[in-house]
Design a protein around this motif. Structure first.
Motif, short mmCIF file in Angstrom:
data_model
loop_
_atom_site.label_atom_id
_atom_site.label_comp_id
_atom_site.label_asym_id
_atom_site.label_seq_id
_atom_site.Cartn_x
_atom_site.Cartn_y
_atom_site.Cartn_z
N GLU A 1 40.53 -4.73 11.87
CA GLU A 1 39.97 -3.98 10.48
C GLU A 1 40.96 -3.00 10.52
O GLU A 1 41.05 -2.05 11.34
CB GLU A 1 38.66 -3.58 10.44
CG GLU A 1 37.64 -4.86 10.70
CD GLU A 1 36.11 -4.43 10.52
OE1 GLU A 1 35.63 -3.35 10.10
OE2 GLU A 1 35.49 -5.26 10.68
N LYS A 2 41.45 -2.84 9.03
CA LYS A 2 42.32 -1.73 8.61
C LYS A 2 41.71 -0.20 8.76
O LYS A 2 40.49 -0.15 8.04
CB LYS A 2 42.85 -1.87 7.40
CG LYS A 2 44.05 -0.76 6.79
CD LYS A 2 44.39 -1.34 5.39
CE LYS A 2 45.48 -0.35 4.91
NZ LYS A 2 46.02 -0.66 3.44
N SER B 1 48.25 4.29 7.53
CA SER B 1 47.28 3.19 7.82
C SER B 1 47.90 2.40 8.89
O SER B 1 49.25 2.28 8.97
CB SER B 1 47.14 2.50 6.51
OG SER B 1 46.43 3.26 5.30
N THR C 1 46.48 -1.35 11.31
CA THR C 1 45.21 -2.24 11.55
C THR C 1 45.29 -2.55 13.21
O THR C 1 46.36 -3.10 13.80
CB THR C 1 45.44 -3.70 11.13
OG1 THR C 1 45.27 -3.33 9.64
CG2 THR C 1 44.17 -4.53 11.72
#
Length: 266
Positions: A181-182, A226, A228
């Protein structure tokens, strides 16, 4: 005065060692279900992620309680390779474990061809600089090393940005990071998103991998970064920011943080 000077020099030496080593703080547990549990906290300055190399002093280690209050951690031990603390948590909520250098100022100058230094800000340096001092520069320095531990239900008080120095925030609570999940982070400087923060993301186990798997990053215009996570386990973010500041107290600012967190299995 002598005691203060020794403390400042000790802080400076720790910072100098970090130019070659990354200081990290790692709790034995990131999520717990039993109130009043004890955790162990390891701390080291090391070249390899979560492989201890140099023990460090933990006199400044603090525990931020879910309501935002702070208490010092006194059950500490400094070893040759790593240091350790025993910490008892209270009731439900999210706690912050932090080892931080206080805001300090470092003034350097040249005199008779030699580079010298004073632990003073711009306002204080005028009275202390010797006659003939040249190429004078004052740098504001601060560093933080921290992790979050959650007992039962997560809370947000100690996770919120305080508006002081370099901090990071995320839409995902530290207790809710899951592999696949990011995760999105925003780096803030004095409470505002900051572009150009440079850092490295790494994760546990690189001693047993041919490729360390580290990721270099630089924050975007909105201060964001960001990624993941593909693997469950413990991760480390180390980041720093340096720039001209031209304030009444300093010519430059240097801020750094290290943040350890856990990614759970899906």
């Amino acid at each position: 005065m002598l005691k203060k000077s020794v403390l400042l020099l000790s802080s400076l030496l720790i910072s100098s060692s970090l130019s070659a080593h990354t200081l990290w703080v790692v709790p034995s547990h990131y999520v717990l279900s039993k109130p009043d549990s004890w955790i162990a906290v390891d701390a080291s300055a090391a070249n390899m992620t979560f492989v201890p190399d140099k023990g460090i002093g933990l006199n400044a280690l603090k525990l931020y309680l879910p309501d935002g209050s702070v208490k010092p951690v006194t059950d500490v031990y400094q070893g040759k390779r790593k240091s350790m603390a025993d910490v008892q948590l209270g009731g439900d909520g999210t706690y912050r474990i932090e080892l931080a250098n206080p805001l300090r100022f470092f003034t350097s100058y040249e005199l008779n061809g030699e580079r010298k230094r004073l632990m003073v800000n711009k306002q204080e340096r005028t009275a202390q600089l010797p006659q003939g001092a040249a190429n004078v520069e004052t740098v504001q320095i601060r560093s933080r090393n921290f992790a979050y531990v959650t007992v039962n239900g997560p809370t947000n008080t100690v996770v919120k940005v305080r508006g002081e120095g370099l901090e990071l925030s995320s839409e995902t609570h530290p207790a809710d990071a899951v592999a696949g999940e990011k995760l999105s982070f925003v780096f803030n400087l004095d409470g505002k998103p900051q572009a150009g923060v440079k850092g490295v993301l790494s994760y546990a186990g690189e001693l047993y991998r041919n490729e360390a798997g580290r990721v270099d990053f630089e924050t975007a215009a909105d201060g964001s970064f960001s990624f993941t996570p593909q693997h469950a386990g413990r991760y480390l973010i180390e980041a720093s920011y340096s720039a001209d500041s031209a304030t009444a107290l300093a010519d430059k600012v240097r801020e750094s943080v290290t943040y350890t967190f856990e990614v759970a299995l899906p």
